[in-house]
Design an enzyme around this catalytic site. Structure first.
Site, short mmCIF file in Angstrom:
data_model
loop_
_atom_site.label_atom_id
_atom_site.label_comp_id
_atom_site.label_asym_id
_atom_site.label_seq_id
_atom_site.Cartn_x
_atom_site.Cartn_y
_atom_site.Cartn_z
N LYS A 75 -45.46 57.54 -22.25
CA LYS A 75 -44.42 57.38 -21.24
C LYS A 75 -43.19 58.22 -21.57
O LYS A 75 -42.56 58.78 -20.67
CB LYS A 75 -44.04 55.91 -21.10
N THR A 126 -40.22 52.87 -18.90
CA THR A 126 -40.15 51.61 -19.64
C THR A 126 -39.10 51.66 -20.75
O THR A 126 -38.81 52.75 -21.28
CB THR A 126 -41.52 51.29 -20.27
#
Length: 318
Positions: free
Chosen positions: A148, A120
């Site tokens: 992430k 992301t």
């Protein structure tokens, strides 16, 4: 070609499964999904006879072993909602980091041809001006984006240490059909359809680059075909919008009053603006093809026409 798609019953994952089956009908697709609140078999009902589905958790190595040998892994499986990560950071660390570790170990032991990590733009943090390049420092603001970022770094380490053929893609905010109604666009659409207030954090001036999910699917497929191992590819449309403007557009399309807009207390660590430099993936031949406003109209239409899909889950999210 046997491909493992983890998280394939979720929003982007299920769209990718259907896209890849259409574009590469010769591929053998295995979907591994835990079927948490956001992963639904219903998302795959139209292709259920064309795939092998395994209900399993990437945090459980025994579940991953059920997959057998695969030549490519595309990892969509993750906890992804920022608000939930603020309340329960541990779940995000476990799934996004430890789950990725398990998949990397599986990939290493089975000598896969490619491991593709779906990441992301949020790993970079916020930026007032300009756009992030792939090699810019990571500065995540939430437990979600930090988890992430941790997974990304682990993937890079497996490339550096073991020469595991890893590629990472980092996309901007996706939208489209089958998106669970906790993310901004489906929340705004479904609240407007039901004539209840549309919650907008802070002053509504936070900026997001919106990417239609099928454009992201095309980009991921292109990276599988032409991407260079060990590299990272940013994926974004370049169409930046303020959250308040997105809300107003949805209300206008649904012929609803802007009086439904309800400004609420901003969440902690809320990034002001995301922006990605996409020159690298454009060199592979990718461009966003969907106009934001037209794609959003199609998305609104999908939610209007698929009430049975969201009625079952709406009480848990909006």
């Amino acid at each position: 070609m046997r491909i493992l798609i983890t998280g394939g019953a979720g929003f982007i994952g299920s769209n990718f499964v259907k896209y890849i089956l259409k574009e590469h009908p010769e591929y053998e697709i295995v979907v591994l999904d835990k079927l948490t609140y956001a992963g639904r078999l219903e998302n795959l009902k139209e292709v259920k006879d064309k795939i092998e589905f395994i209900r399993g958790d990437i945090c459980n190595q025994e579940d991953i072993k059920k997959v057998g040998r695969c030549e490519i892994i595309v990892n969509f499986a993750a906890e992804t909602h920022v608000d939930r990560s603020i309340i329960d950071a541990g779940t995000f660390v476990k799934t996004d980091v430890y789950g990725t570790y398990n998949l990397l170990e599986y990939a290493k032991k089975n000598k896969v041809k490619l491991y593709l990590q779906i990441s992301t733009d949020e790993v970079f943090g916020s930026r007032e001006s300009g756009s992030f390049k792939e090699d810019d420092p990571l500065s995540p603001s939430s437990p979600y984006s930090a988890s992430k970022a941790g997974a990304d770094l682990l993937c890079k380490a497996y490339w550096t240490t073991y020469k595991l053929p890893v590629i990472i893609t980092r996309s901007s905010n996706n939208f489209g059909p089958y998106q669970y109604p906790e993310k901004l666009i489906p929340v705004l659409i479904l609240n407007a359809l039901r004539d209840i207030p549309l919650p907008i954090y802070g002053d509504g001036l936070n900026v997001r680059d919106w990417l239609y999910v099928l454009d992201n699917c095309r980009a991921i497929d292109l990276v599988i075909q032409k991407g260079k191992v060990g590299e990272i590819y940013n994926i974004a449309s370049g169409d930046e919008r303020k959250n308040i403007d997105t809300a107003k557009f949805i209300l206008k399309e649904l012929k609803k009053s802007e009086k439904l807009i309800n400004f609420v207390k901003d969440r902690p660590g809320h990034d002001r603006r995301y922006s990605l430099n996409t020159s690298k993936i454009k060199k592979l031949g990718w461009e966003a093809t969907f106009n934001f406003e037209q794609a959003l109209r199609e998305t609104i239409k999908w939610y209007k026409e698929n009430k049975s899909w969201w009625e079952k889950i709406i009480s848990f999210s909006c």
